[in-house]
Design an enzyme around this catalytic site. Structure first.
Site, mmCIF file in Angstrom:
data_model
loop_
_atom_site.group_PDB
_atom_site.id
_atom_site.type_symbol
_atom_site.label_atom_id
_atom_site.label_comp_id
_atom_site.label_asym_id
_atom_site.label_seq_id
_atom_site.Cartn_x
_atom_site.Cartn_y
_atom_site.Cartn_z
ATOM 1 N N ASN A 47 0.665 -1.339 0.123
ATOM 2 C CA ASN A 47 0.009 -0.538 -0.308
ATOM 3 C C ASN A 47 0.567 1.311 0.562
ATOM 4 O O ASN A 47 1.449 1.666 1.318
ATOM 5 C CB ASN A 47 -0.802 -0.044 1.098
ATOM 6 C CG ASN A 47 -1.401 1.669 1.011
ATOM 7 O OD1 ASN A 47 -1.603 1.926 1.043
ATOM 8 N ND2 ASN A 47 -2.579 1.388 2.457
ATOM 9 N N LYS A 54 -0.206 4.206 0.214
ATOM 10 C CA LYS A 54 -0.220 5.822 0.131
ATOM 11 C C LYS A 54 -0.063 6.277 -0.283
ATOM 12 O O LYS A 54 -0.558 6.691 -1.941
ATOM 13 C CB LYS A 54 -0.641 5.781 2.016
ATOM 14 C CG LYS A 54 -0.018 4.458 2.256
ATOM 15 C CD LYS A 54 0.093 4.967 3.955
ATOM 16 C CE LYS A 54 -0.644 2.985 4.447
ATOM 17 N NZ LYS A 54 0.605 3.345 6.320
ATOM 18 N N HIS A 100 -9.289 1.273 5.144
ATOM 19 C CA HIS A 100 -8.488 1.326 5.583
ATOM 20 C C HIS A 100 -8.353 2.215 6.966
ATOM 21 O O HIS A 100 -9.551 3.467 6.854
ATOM 22 C CB HIS A 100 -6.868 2.209 4.796
ATOM 23 C CG HIS A 100 -5.719 1.807 5.370
ATOM 24 N ND1 HIS A 100 -5.337 2.391 6.417
ATOM 25 C CD2 HIS A 100 -4.820 0.885 5.257
ATOM 26 C CE1 HIS A 100 -3.924 3.003 7.118
ATOM 27 N NE2 HIS A 100 -3.641 1.701 5.580
ATOM 28 N N GLU A 127 -6.341 4.957 8.170
ATOM 29 C CA GLU A 127 -6.658 6.021 7.864
ATOM 30 C C GLU A 127 -7.406 6.446 6.841
ATOM 31 O O GLU A 127 -7.413 7.773 6.929
ATOM 32 C CB GLU A 127 -5.023 6.425 6.922
ATOM 33 C CG GLU A 127 -3.486 5.698 7.886
ATOM 34 C CD GLU A 127 -2.864 5.308 7.206
ATOM 35 O OE1 GLU A 127 -2.493 5.571 5.654
ATOM 36 O OE2 GLU A 127 -1.761 5.003 7.571
ATOM 37 N N GLU A 141 -4.777 -5.280 10.963
ATOM 38 C CA GLU A 141 -4.082 -4.212 10.980
ATOM 39 C C GLU A 141 -3.846 -2.741 12.813
ATOM 40 O O GLU A 141 -5.238 -2.482 11.996
ATOM 41 C CB GLU A 141 -4.200 -3.102 9.535
ATOM 42 C CG GLU A 141 -3.803 -3.486 8.457
ATOM 43 C CD GLU A 141 -3.877 -2.718 7.647
ATOM 44 O OE1 GLU A 141 -2.205 -2.896 7.062
ATOM 45 O OE2 GLU A 141 -4.099 -1.259 7.311
ATOM 46 N N GLY A 195 2.807 2.632 10.979
ATOM 47 C CA GLY A 195 3.934 2.974 10.531
ATOM 48 C C GLY A 195 4.125 3.866 11.669
ATOM 49 O O GLY A 195 5.211 4.874 12.121
ATOM 50 N N SER A 239 3.643 -2.142 10.316
ATOM 51 C CA SER A 239 4.981 -2.285 9.985
ATOM 52 C C SER A 239 5.798 -4.001 10.302
ATOM 53 O O SER A 239 6.193 -4.408 10.617
ATOM 54 C CB SER A 239 5.617 -1.903 11.902
ATOM 55 O OG SER A 239 5.360 -0.067 11.941
HETATM 56 P P1 PGA Z 1 3.284 0.156 7.240
HETATM 57 O O1 PGA Z 1 1.695 0.726 6.858
HETATM 58 O O2 PGA Z 1 3.477 -1.106 6.998
HETATM 59 O O3 PGA Z 1 3.982 1.724 7.321
HETATM 60 O O4 PGA Z 1 2.953 0.385 9.136
HETATM 61 C C1 PGA Z 1 0.805 -0.253 7.058
HETATM 62 C C2 PGA Z 1 -0.779 -0.039 6.339
HETATM 63 O O5 PGA Z 1 -0.753 1.027 6.782
HETATM 64 O O6 PGA Z 1 -1.235 -0.985 5.546
#
Ligand code: PGA
Length: 249
Positions: A9, A11, A93, A95, A163, A169, A209
């Site tokens: 992803n 983003k 997601h 976010e 997640e 992140g 992560s």
């Molecule tokens: P990350 O994000 O691997 O940067 O923690 C995962 C995600 O939001 O899908």
């Protein structure tokens, strides 16, 4: 047998020059055992799909509007994403839930639209740190699954990504026991709702992560069928190492 899935992803990251990362990834893994997917920003879906055509990397989108067309300035429908070359769409997601106030009902409508357009959907669920600290994780996951996952799914068209919001992140990950507990729980909920055939075929991804250094131990956890990778999917060297760990799992 569920085909393992390594999903990246990107983003809101990536310009045309970054398409070179896909070339590098394909050079590293011309014939991966796992399915490989990258969900770039919408601006890169068509050029990435053209560049990756016929190869081992599928292209997906990060969100879509629930309707097929109409007066929705700035939005993209699932049919448009399919037309641009997307094969998967991420829905819900955390976010998007946070930045765009998407609730379970919105995500279910998006997921339904994705499936109606003939694409596969990755529905994301996960608890916040406060919810985990209050021992509410499984209740939250159960509610999100019931609310966000549409009724008409197949084992191939639906993917669930667990997640934990606090792991995205941040460089922090749950213990493998904690991941296993949630993945086993999600599997049981899917079997209870959709029956053995569909419930046992849906792929369950862990996200938050995931890095080359922790991928192998996460992929060894029961009911982990792959990963949804954010930051570490941007560079072919990192994502390629994660794919290698999944292929070996
Ligand atoms: P990350 O994000 O691997 O940067 O923690 C995962 C995600 O939001 O899908």
């Amino acid at each position: 047998m569920r085909v393992k899935l390594a999903a990246g992803n990107w983003k809101m990251n990536g310009l045309t020059a970054d398409l070179a990362e896909v070339d590098a990834l394909i050079a590293m893994h011309p014939e991966p055992r796992s399915e490989v997917l990258i969900c770039p920003p919408a601006t890169l879906i068509a050029p990435m799909a053209a560049r990756a055509a016929g190869g081992p990397v599928a292209v997906g989108a990060q969100a879509c509007h629930p309707e097929a067309a109409g007066a929705h300035t700035g939005d993209l429908s699932a049919a448009m994403l399919a037309d641009a070359g997307a094969r998967y769409v991420i829905a819900g997601h955390s976010e998007r839930r946070a930045d765009h106030c998407e609730c379970d009902e919105d995500i279910r409508a998006q997921a339904r639209a994705v499936l109606q357009a003939g694409l596969r959907v990755i529905v994301c669920v996960g608890e916040t740190e406060t919810e985990r600290d209050a021992s509410n994780t499984l209740d939250i996951i159960s509610g999100q699954l019931a609310g966000s996952v549409p009724d008409l799914v197949t084992g191939e068209s639906l993917v669930i990504a667990y997640e934990p919001v606090w792991a995205i992140g941040t460089g922090r990950t749950p213990t493998t026991d904690q991941i296993g507990e949630v993945h086993d729980f999600i599997r049981a909920r899917l079997v209870a709702r959709f029956g053995d055939g569909v419930g046992r075929s849906v792929r369950l991804l862990y996200g938050g992560s995931v890095k080359p250094g922790n991928a192998a131990e996460i992929f060894a956890v029961s009911n982990v069928d792959g990963a949804l990778v954010g930051g570490a999917s941007l560079k072919a060297s990192d994502f390629g190492a994660i794919i290698a760990a999944l292929d070996a799992a």
